[in-house]
Enzyme design. Structure first.
Site, PDB file in Angstrom:
ATOM      1  CE  LYS A   1      -3.968  -2.567   2.351  1.00 10.62           C
ATOM      2  NZ  LYS A   1      -4.582  -2.683   3.310  1.00 10.62           N
TER       3      LYS A   1
ATOM      4  CD  GLN B   1      -3.370  -4.555   6.227  1.00 18.32           C
ATOM      5  OE1 GLN B   1      -3.419  -3.455   5.610  1.00 18.32           O
ATOM      6  NE2 GLN B   1      -4.210  -5.491   5.954  1.00 18.32           N
TER       7      GLN B   1
ATOM      8  CG  ASP C   1      -9.457   0.001   5.192  1.00 15.37           C
ATOM      9  OD1 ASP C   1      -9.034  -0.525   4.143  1.00 15.37           O
ATOM     10  OD2 ASP C   1      -8.376  -0.062   6.065  1.00 15.37           O
TER      11      ASP C   1
HETATM   12  N1  GUN Z   1      -7.117  -7.080   6.182  1.00 12.38           N
HETATM   13  C1  GUN Z   1      -7.507  -7.735   5.141  1.00 12.38           C
HETATM   14  N2  GUN Z   1      -7.947  -6.890   4.327  1.00 12.38           N
HETATM   15  C2  GUN Z   1      -7.923  -5.568   4.718  1.00 12.38           C
HETATM   16  C3  GUN Z   1      -8.272  -4.351   4.144  1.00 12.38           C
HETATM   17  O1  GUN Z   1      -8.843  -4.123   3.096  1.00 12.38           O
HETATM   18  N3  GUN Z   1      -8.000  -3.308   5.049  1.00 12.38           N
HETATM   19  C4  GUN Z   1      -7.333  -3.468   6.393  1.00 12.38           C
HETATM   20  N4  GUN Z   1      -7.134  -2.355   7.093  1.00 12.38           N
HETATM   21  N5  GUN Z   1      -7.099  -4.541   6.983  1.00 12.38           N
HETATM   22  C5  GUN Z   1      -7.533  -5.747   6.028  1.00 12.38           C
END
Ligand code: GUN
Length: 293
Positions: free
Chosen positions: A52, A96, A119
């Site tokens: 990311k 995350q 998100d």
């Molecule tokens: N863990 C698995 N997928 C995601 C996501 O799209 N965003 C976040 N913050 N954590 C995740």
């Protein structure tokens, strides 16, 4: 059979974002800024967050990575989120997941300012999605919609079957596919662990989205000839022949299903890359919402 290449589709989205960012910066404005928080050192989370951050750089966004050890207190984590909420230079915040057991994920999600919730996990954004109001869409389902758009696969009038009802993927995916939008308007069936006759339902799918997190679950006998198959699975499975000792496996038995499908996403190189495209698009949107006078 068309391979729905996430590299090509995500590059298209990223090129547009890069051009937008370049023109913002040229006009004297700052670039969008994403703050990512990672707790502990879960290998998969490390990989996703690193990707990311790298992708932010590629489109010219600023990014800040904040690390906490596995034993960080919930209070310290929440304090950091509140600090980022109040920081005018930060447009998007992501924490995350998963988090260590002593931290309540929902509390963390609800502490993020909905205006910076790139998100799309905050109940305010989830509620807006259900009502068809503008909101931040969860990155993976959003990325899948961007992919359908890129490859010009409208879902209108089709029967879409989604396997998995998680808050992150399955449920929002079912809402987006059924919503009254350019690439939506499908008739959707959302399947889960209590669905009887799963195979029969999958066989009716014109679009089949596998998001249950069980490697190789969807086999060729569950797929209708000509179906579009979207594989959201990204499970690490042991593989002593691989350099890292594991490889990434999707929820779909790719080789056999590809023979029946009209289009299919590979794993890796499919939906995962689109998740990042969705996140970056949300971050640009958060920036634009915030700089409006
Ligand atoms: N863990 C698995 N997928 C995601 C996501 O799209 N965003 C976040 N913050 N954590 C995740």
């Amino acid at each position: 059979m068309l391979i729905l290449d996430g590299k090509i589709a995500s590059l298209h989205v990223k090129e547009k974002l890069k051009a937008q960012t370049d023109s913002l910066v040229k006009s004297g404005l700052r670039a969008p800024h994403l703050a990512a928080i990672i707790v502990g050192n879960n290998g998969a989370s490390e990989t996703y967050v690193a990707s990311k951050i790298k992708n932010c750089e590629e489109v010219g966004f600023a990014s800040t990575l904040i690390r906490f050890s596995e034993d960080v207190s919930e209070n310290d984590l929440l304090s950091k989120i509140k600090e980022l909420n109040n920081d005018d230079a930060i447009d998007g915040i992501l924490v995350q997941l998963p988090l260590p057991k002593h931290i309540t994920e929902q509390k963390v999600i609800e502490t993020i300012d909905p205006a910076k919730d790139v998100d799309g996990f905050h109940p305010v954004n989830a509620g807006k999605l259900v009502l068809g109001l503008p909101s931040f869409l969860p990155a993976t389902p959003y990325g899948i919609m961007l992919m359908l758009e890129y490859f010009n696969i409208p879902a209108k009038g089709k029967h879409a079957v989604v396997i998995g009802r998680s808050n992150i993927v399955g449920r929002p995916m079912s809402i987006l596919l059924s919503s009254n939008s350019k690439f939506g308007n499908a008739t959707v069936t959302l399947c889960h662990s209590h669905t009887p006759n799963l195979k029969e339902i999958c066989l009716q799918a014109d679009i089949l989205v596998a998001a249950l997190g069980r490697p190789g679950f969807v086999t060729a006998d569950m797929v209708k000839d000509g179906a579009v198959v979207i594989d959201v699975g990204i499970t690490r499975v042991e593989d002593s022949t691989a350099k890292k000792g594991f490889r990434i496996k999707g929820d779909v038995q790719y080789n056999e299903v590809a023979l029946k499908a009209s289009a299919i996403t590979p794993v890796p190189g499919g939906v995962g890359l689109m998740t990042i495209a969705g996140l970056l698009t949300n971050t640009m949107q958060a920036y634009q919402n915030r700089i409006k006078p």
